[in-house]
Design a protein around this motif. Structure first.
Motif, mmCIF file in Angstrom:
data_model
loop_
_atom_site.group_PDB
_atom_site.id
_atom_site.type_symbol
_atom_site.label_atom_id
_atom_site.label_comp_id
_atom_site.label_asym_id
_atom_site.label_seq_id
_atom_site.Cartn_x
_atom_site.Cartn_y
_atom_site.Cartn_z
ATOM 1 N N GLU A 149 -2.093 -49.567 26.661
ATOM 2 C CA GLU A 149 -3.110 -49.963 27.851
ATOM 3 C C GLU A 149 -2.691 -49.071 29.343
ATOM 4 O O GLU A 149 -3.212 -47.909 29.497
ATOM 5 C CB GLU A 149 -3.361 -51.336 28.609
ATOM 6 C CG GLU A 149 -4.076 -51.917 29.745
ATOM 7 C CD GLU A 149 -3.621 -52.951 30.493
ATOM 8 O OE1 GLU A 149 -3.245 -53.469 30.197
ATOM 9 O OE2 GLU A 149 -4.388 -53.167 31.739
ATOM 10 N N ARG A 150 -1.055 -48.996 28.950
ATOM 11 C CA ARG A 150 0.106 -48.394 29.684
ATOM 12 C C ARG A 150 -0.134 -46.713 29.649
ATOM 13 O O ARG A 150 -0.458 -45.894 30.341
ATOM 14 C CB ARG A 150 1.591 -48.965 30.104
ATOM 15 C CG ARG A 150 1.717 -47.851 30.951
ATOM 16 C CD ARG A 150 3.922 -48.341 30.696
ATOM 17 N NE ARG A 150 4.173 -48.560 28.782
ATOM 18 C CZ ARG A 150 4.460 -47.373 28.515
ATOM 19 N NH1 ARG A 150 4.391 -46.363 29.089
ATOM 20 N NH2 ARG A 150 5.191 -47.766 27.010
ATOM 21 N N TRP A 190 -4.905 -41.359 31.115
ATOM 22 C CA TRP A 190 -6.383 -40.238 31.097
ATOM 23 C C TRP A 190 -5.957 -40.093 33.502
ATOM 24 O O TRP A 190 -6.364 -38.395 33.538
ATOM 25 C CB TRP A 190 -6.422 -41.723 31.865
ATOM 26 C CG TRP A 190 -7.575 -41.813 32.349
ATOM 27 C CD1 TRP A 190 -8.250 -41.856 33.552
ATOM 28 C CD2 TRP A 190 -9.640 -41.036 32.509
ATOM 29 N NE1 TRP A 190 -9.824 -41.898 33.840
ATOM 30 C CE2 TRP A 190 -9.851 -40.897 32.637
ATOM 31 C CE3 TRP A 190 -9.667 -40.830 30.858
ATOM 32 C CZ2 TRP A 190 -11.865 -40.745 32.882
ATOM 33 C CZ3 TRP A 190 -11.030 -40.585 30.803
ATOM 34 C CH2 TRP A 190 -12.266 -40.314 31.261
ATOM 35 N N LYS A 191 -4.868 -40.615 33.559
ATOM 36 C CA LYS A 191 -4.589 -39.843 35.352
ATOM 37 C C LYS A 191 -4.093 -38.033 35.633
ATOM 38 O O LYS A 191 -4.074 -37.669 35.942
ATOM 39 C CB LYS A 191 -3.127 -40.581 35.769
ATOM 40 C CG LYS A 191 -3.466 -42.203 36.565
ATOM 41 C CD LYS A 191 -2.640 -42.787 36.949
ATOM 42 C CE LYS A 191 -3.920 -44.592 37.233
ATOM 43 N NZ LYS A 191 -1.775 -45.066 36.994
ATOM 44 N N ASN A 240 -3.904 -44.794 29.633
ATOM 45 C CA ASN A 240 -4.022 -45.451 31.441
ATOM 46 C C ASN A 240 -3.467 -44.298 31.899
ATOM 47 O O ASN A 240 -4.071 -43.378 32.549
ATOM 48 C CB ASN A 240 -4.392 -46.498 32.402
ATOM 49 C CG ASN A 240 -5.007 -47.257 32.002
ATOM 50 O OD1 ASN A 240 -6.295 -46.769 31.895
ATOM 51 N ND2 ASN A 240 -4.737 -48.925 31.600
ATOM 52 N N ASP A 241 -2.232 -44.303 31.657
ATOM 53 C CA ASP A 241 -1.121 -42.971 32.426
ATOM 54 C C ASP A 241 -1.323 -41.817 32.224
ATOM 55 O O ASP A 241 -1.290 -40.858 33.082
ATOM 56 C CB ASP A 241 0.401 -43.293 31.723
ATOM 57 C CG ASP A 241 1.560 -42.158 32.212
ATOM 58 O OD1 ASP A 241 1.122 -42.919 33.621
ATOM 59 O OD2 ASP A 241 1.846 -41.897 31.635
ATOM 60 N N LYS A 294 -12.351 -53.133 29.393
ATOM 61 C CA LYS A 294 -12.684 -52.412 30.634
ATOM 62 C C LYS A 294 -11.455 -52.383 31.085
ATOM 63 O O LYS A 294 -10.944 -51.917 32.407
ATOM 64 C CB LYS A 294 -14.052 -53.230 31.878
ATOM 65 C CG LYS A 294 -14.934 -53.048 31.629
ATOM 66 C CD LYS A 294 -15.563 -52.753 33.011
ATOM 67 C CE LYS A 294 -16.864 -52.661 32.657
ATOM 68 N NZ LYS A 294 -17.702 -52.718 31.092
ATOM 69 N N ARG A 295 -9.795 -52.048 30.656
ATOM 70 C CA ARG A 295 -9.067 -51.918 30.692
ATOM 71 C C ARG A 295 -8.529 -50.350 30.618
ATOM 72 O O ARG A 295 -7.802 -50.428 31.533
ATOM 73 C CB ARG A 295 -8.169 -53.021 29.992
ATOM 74 C CG ARG A 295 -8.036 -54.975 30.079
ATOM 75 C CD ARG A 295 -7.165 -55.515 28.787
ATOM 76 N NE ARG A 295 -6.251 -54.722 29.391
ATOM 77 C CZ ARG A 295 -4.974 -55.900 28.161
ATOM 78 N NH1 ARG A 295 -5.617 -56.582 27.547
ATOM 79 N NH2 ARG A 295 -3.736 -55.693 27.947
ATOM 80 N N ILE A 296 -8.938 -50.051 29.497
ATOM 81 C CA ILE A 296 -8.476 -48.665 29.547
ATOM 82 C C ILE A 296 -10.364 -47.971 29.987
ATOM 83 O O ILE A 296 -11.317 -48.286 29.169
ATOM 84 C CB ILE A 296 -8.120 -47.682 28.184
ATOM 85 C CG1 ILE A 296 -9.344 -48.105 27.288
ATOM 86 C CG2 ILE A 296 -6.484 -48.653 28.503
ATOM 87 C CD1 ILE A 296 -8.578 -47.724 26.142
ATOM 88 N N PRO A 297 -10.730 -46.940 29.980
ATOM 89 C CA PRO A 297 -11.385 -45.804 30.765
ATOM 90 C C PRO A 297 -12.423 -45.514 29.106
ATOM 91 O O PRO A 297 -11.271 -45.410 28.172
ATOM 92 C CB PRO A 297 -11.283 -44.754 31.848
ATOM 93 C CG PRO A 297 -9.705 -44.978 31.664
ATOM 94 C CD PRO A 297 -9.371 -45.701 31.100
#
Ligand SMILES: [Zn+2]
Length: 449
Positions: free
Chosen positions: A225-226, A232-233, A229-230, A262-265
């Protein structure tokens, strides 16, 4: 209380013996002769990594009346081409899924060894002719044998099995490789064994006989997840070198679970591995072997091996397209230790780029490119790939806990489910791992001190 012995090749039985021809005190090269009920069975036909290629298949293997294959990893089946090439023409027993995985992985390894296509085709035809597939938990007779063989779930990779061999005088269980309980996708290793008679011998693997897996599913999902998401940003890529059989499918399972929660896009996931694609297709056709959780997810319209943002990269030129595509993306490509395959091209682009993440999801052996990348990331320097000298500026991460083997407590739990065991022989583990597991079993009071 059963006796337990480590690093021992020969185990006597009332009507014969079990003789380990490989994996006595190492992890690779699983091969054993089980002589019982008037029949000579060969259980697995692996090759030892780094073995002298001129070393011939042992005579004991060629004398076997039948071969029983526990699963389709090369360290259990890699010797099959040599065995069949020697003229050995007896039946080969395995589960249907193991047969399919065997075909894929042997075809791939023969291609890598530059064996001509014509010979590969003829080998695959012969393999098909000699193979007899068996369902789990159904006792089958082997021609000429006064007894039966039965496959039991091993929870390691698709089709993997332990094999129970029963004659009127002996009962033997060969564990094969054992997967961790509660792993995604597949059912757990068998835990219900009949207790109507003694089990004279259990031969069990000890790959992680010295280890305790510390990382849980939650840890794995939190780390993924980390990282995702990182990336993705930053609109950056995550490159994942992954083994085609098992690891790739489990990764897809975790990624789709995180998307679903929905924890990651919905990051595009490129499956850029021809062999990984074939194996994933094989998994998808074998839903009957999935665990309850995975079947429930499919029933609710959430197929963990086939989700919207996942796309297959079949042709080499499409792999180039993926390399030239900007934006956030997860790329899963082989080989697992970066010793070849399409991951190399992605690494050539990604390693010098501080925005890219390289995520290792399995152990990287000493001497492999994967290990070298990990070393250079820590100590500095460059790495030579595809004729280029590259600095390692990418973020290097490791996802722990995705092991396909039980740890020592899980192994002991598996053994504890088998009633009335008289003797346990350890195999498929380094000397240290077998010794540590023996000590652990003594400490826990499972075997005599
Ligand atoms: Zn295996």
């Amino acid at each position: 209380m059963p006796e337990m012995v480590a690093c021992t090749a020969v185990h006597p039985l009332k009507d014969g013996e079990v003789r380990l021809l490989g994996a006595v005190d190492v992890v690779t090269g699983s091969m054993s002769r089980v002589d019982v009920g008037g029949t000579k069975l060969l259980v697995d036909c692996g090759v030892t990594q780094g073995r002298d290629p001129r070393r011939k298949m042992p005579e004991e293997a060629k004398e076997a009346d039948a071969l029983v294959v526990t699963h389709g990893h090369l360290d259990h089946i890699g010797g099959l081409p040599e065995l069949l090439d020697s003229g050995w023409d007896r039946p080969i027993f395995c589960t249907r899924a193991t047969y399919e995985i065997c075909r894929i992985s042997l075809e791939d390894s023969l291609h890598m060894a530059r064996v001509p296509d014509r010979e590969i085709t003829s080998f695959l035809k012969q393999l098909e002719r000699q193979t007899r597939t068996l369902a789990y938990d159904v006792a089958a007779t082997v021609h000429g044998m006064n007894g039966t063989i039965t496959f039991r779930d091993a929870g390691h990779i698709l089709g993997s099995a332990s094999v129970e061999i029963v004659t009127d005088k002996s009962r033997v269980i060969m564990s094969g490789d054992l997967g961790r309980p509660n792993s995604p996708i597949l059912r757990d290793a068998n835990s219900t064994w009949k207790d109507d008679r003694d089990v004279d011998l259990v031969v069990m693997e000890t790959t992680y006989g010295a280890r305790s897996h510390e990382h849980t599913h939650d840890d794995i999902e939190r780390t993924l997840e980390r990282i995702v998401n990182d990336a993705w940003k930053r609109r950056a890529k995550v490159l994942i070198p992954a083994f085609a059989i098992g690891r790739t499918q489990v990764l897809l399972w975790f990624l789709s679970d995180l998307v679903e929660k929905k924890r990651i896009p919905e990051v595009p996931v490129a499956l850029d591995t021809p062999m990984g694609l074939l194996v994933t297709e094989t998994y998808k056709r074998a839903r009957r072997l999935f665990d309850r959780e995975t079947l429930d997810r499919i029933q609710h319209g959430d197929d963990p091996l086939d989700f919207d943002s996942l796309f297959a990269v079949r042709r080499g030129k499409d792999s180039f397209r993926v390399r030239n595509t900007e934006g956030a993306m997860i790329v899963i490509a082989g080989s697992g230790m970066c010793t070849g395959g399409r991951i190399i091209g992605h690494l050539v682009d990604g390693l010098p780029d501080p925005e890219t993440t390289v995520l290792f999801v399995g152990h990287q052996s000493v001497g492999t490119t994967g290990r070298r990348i990990q070393e250079v990331a820590e100590s500095g320097g460059t790495i030579r790939l595809d004729g280029e000298e590259l600095p390692v500026r990418a973020r290097i991460e490791t996802l722990r806990g995705l092991s396909a083997h039980m740890d020592r407590a899980e192994l002991l739990g598996w053994l504890g489910n088998i009633p009335r065991v008289k003797r346990v022989g350890l195999n498929h583990g380094e000397v240290k791992a077998q010794g540590a597991f023996l000590d652990y079993a003594k400490e826990r009071g499972v075997v005599p001190r």
